[in-house]
Write a protein that holds these residues in place. Structure first.
Motif, PDB file in Angstrom:
ATOM      1  N   UNK A 125       6.990  59.545  54.712  1.00  0.00           N
ATOM      2  CA  UNK A 125       6.143  59.327  53.544  1.00  0.00           C
ATOM      3  C   UNK A 125       6.570  58.014  52.890  1.00  0.00           C
ATOM      4  N   UNK A 126       5.627  57.129  52.661  1.00  0.00           N
ATOM      5  CA  UNK A 126       5.917  55.857  52.008  1.00  0.00           C
ATOM      6  C   UNK A 126       5.845  56.019  50.499  1.00  0.00           C
ATOM      7  N   UNK A 127       6.830  55.490  49.816  1.00  0.00           N
ATOM      8  CA  UNK A 127       6.857  55.489  48.354  1.00  0.00           C
ATOM      9  C   UNK A 127       6.671  54.072  47.808  1.00  0.00           C
ATOM     10  N   UNK A 128       6.268  53.155  48.681  1.00  0.00           N
ATOM     11  CA  UNK A 128       6.098  51.761  48.270  1.00  0.00           C
ATOM     12  C   UNK A 128       5.058  51.644  47.159  1.00  0.00           C
ATOM     13  N   UNK A 129       3.923  52.306  47.312  1.00  0.00           N
ATOM     14  CA  UNK A 129       2.880  52.248  46.281  1.00  0.00           C
ATOM     15  C   UNK A 129       3.383  52.718  44.933  1.00  0.00           C
ATOM     16  N   UNK A 130       4.190  53.768  44.945  1.00  0.00           N
ATOM     17  CA  UNK A 130       4.790  54.296  43.713  1.00  0.00           C
ATOM     18  C   UNK A 130       5.658  53.238  43.041  1.00  0.00           C
ATOM     19  N   UNK A 131       6.495  52.580  43.831  1.00  0.00           N
ATOM     20  CA  UNK A 131       7.383  51.574  43.259  1.00  0.00           C
ATOM     21  C   UNK A 131       6.631  50.329  42.804  1.00  0.00           C
ATOM     22  N   UNK A 132       5.550  49.982  43.484  1.00  0.00           N
ATOM     23  CA  UNK A 132       4.736  48.848  43.036  1.00  0.00           C
ATOM     24  C   UNK A 132       4.128  49.169  41.676  1.00  0.00           C
ATOM     25  N   UNK A 133       3.610  50.389  41.507  1.00  0.00           N
ATOM     26  CA  UNK A 133       3.011  50.783  40.225  1.00  0.00           C
ATOM     27  C   UNK A 133       4.016  50.731  39.089  1.00  0.00           C
ATOM     28  N   UNK A 134       5.277  51.015  39.377  1.00  0.00           N
ATOM     29  CA  UNK A 134       6.316  51.001  38.352  1.00  0.00           C
ATOM     30  C   UNK A 134       6.895  49.607  38.121  1.00  0.00           C
ATOM     31  N   UNK A 135       6.558  48.667  38.984  1.00  0.00           N
ATOM     32  CA  UNK A 135       7.118  47.320  38.877  1.00  0.00           C
ATOM     33  C   UNK A 135       6.240  46.431  38.001  1.00  0.00           C
ATOM     34  N   UNK A 136       6.710  45.224  37.790  1.00  0.00           N
ATOM     35  CA  UNK A 136       5.938  44.246  37.016  1.00  0.00           C
ATOM     36  C   UNK A 136       4.939  43.501  37.891  1.00  0.00           C
ATOM     37  N   UNK A 137       4.887  43.845  39.173  1.00  0.00           N
ATOM     38  CA  UNK A 137       4.019  43.149  40.121  1.00  0.00           C
ATOM     39  C   UNK A 137       2.783  43.977  40.473  1.00  0.00           C
ATOM     40  N   UNK A 169       1.448  53.701  57.946  1.00  0.00           N
ATOM     41  CA  UNK A 169       0.802  53.447  59.243  1.00  0.00           C
ATOM     42  C   UNK A 169       1.599  52.406  60.017  1.00  0.00           C
ATOM     43  N   UNK A 170       2.121  51.426  59.289  1.00  0.00           N
ATOM     44  CA  UNK A 170       3.029  50.431  59.853  1.00  0.00           C
ATOM     45  C   UNK A 170       4.163  50.258  58.859  1.00  0.00           C
ATOM     46  N   UNK A 171       5.187  49.537  59.280  1.00  0.00           N
ATOM     47  CA  UNK A 171       6.373  49.380  58.447  1.00  0.00           C
ATOM     48  C   UNK A 171       6.775  47.909  58.362  1.00  0.00           C
ATOM     49  N   UNK A 172       7.341  47.522  57.225  1.00  0.00           N
ATOM     50  CA  UNK A 172       7.849  46.152  57.138  1.00  0.00           C
ATOM     51  C   UNK A 172       9.042  45.989  58.075  1.00  0.00           C
ATOM     52  N   UNK A 173       9.301  44.749  58.453  1.00  0.00           N
ATOM     53  CA  UNK A 173      10.505  44.476  59.234  1.00  0.00           C
ATOM     54  C   UNK A 173      11.718  44.764  58.342  1.00  0.00           C
ATOM     55  N   UNK A 174      12.874  44.843  58.925  1.00  0.00           N
ATOM     56  CA  UNK A 174      14.082  45.097  58.134  1.00  0.00           C
ATOM     57  C   UNK A 174      14.275  44.007  57.072  1.00  0.00           C
ATOM     58  N   UNK A 175      14.165  42.719  57.423  1.00  0.00           N
ATOM     59  CA  UNK A 175      14.303  41.702  56.363  1.00  0.00           C
ATOM     60  C   UNK A 175      13.242  41.864  55.267  1.00  0.00           C
ATOM     61  N   UNK A 176      12.005  42.198  55.648  1.00  0.00           N
ATOM     62  CA  UNK A 176      10.958  42.400  54.642  1.00  0.00           C
ATOM     63  C   UNK A 176      11.279  43.611  53.768  1.00  0.00           C
ATOM     64  N   UNK A 177      11.758  44.685  54.366  1.00  0.00           N
ATOM     65  CA  UNK A 177      12.096  45.888  53.604  1.00  0.00           C
ATOM     66  C   UNK A 177      13.233  45.608  52.623  1.00  0.00           C
ATOM     67  N   UNK A 178      14.224  44.856  53.065  1.00  0.00           N
ATOM     68  CA  UNK A 178      15.337  44.496  52.176  1.00  0.00           C
ATOM     69  C   UNK A 178      14.835  43.666  50.995  1.00  0.00           C
ATOM     70  N   UNK A 179      13.992  42.702  51.282  1.00  0.00           N
ATOM     71  CA  UNK A 179      13.440  41.855  50.224  1.00  0.00           C
ATOM     72  C   UNK A 179      12.518  42.656  49.308  1.00  0.00           C
ATOM     73  N   UNK A 180      11.696  43.524  49.887  1.00  0.00           N
ATOM     74  CA  UNK A 180      10.781  44.339  49.101  1.00  0.00           C
ATOM     75  C   UNK A 180      11.550  45.236  48.137  1.00  0.00           C
ATOM     76  N   UNK A 181      12.610  45.848  48.616  1.00  0.00           N
ATOM     77  CA  UNK A 181      13.432  46.693  47.747  1.00  0.00           C
ATOM     78  C   UNK A 181      14.013  45.872  46.603  1.00  0.00           C
TER      79      UNK A 181
END
Length: 66
Positions: free
Chosen positions: A3-15, A38-50
């Protein structure tokens, strides 16, 4: 099942979603796929996204047993 929680964290962010797309140089479709696991960021992208979203990489996804 992942389950992806990226959308949740985007909503809570300033972006906004368009801002995240611009920061990462990705399309809205790619971000949507990340948000639905459905797809996943690369490890460097995931680190940066976090870092951008102010969370840990572990927080971006949740694993729920099969």
């Amino acid at each position: 099942m992942v389950i992806s929680l990226i959308g949740h964290y985007i909503k809570q962010s300033k972006y906004s979603r368009p801002q995240i797309c611009e920061i990462f140089g990705i399309s809205n479709n790619t971000l949507s796929n990340w948000c639905t696991a459905k797809t996943f960021p690369t490890i460097p992208q995931a680190l940066r996204l976090a870092r951008v979203l102010g969370c840990k990489v572990d927080d971006l996804y949740e694993y729920r047993g099969e």
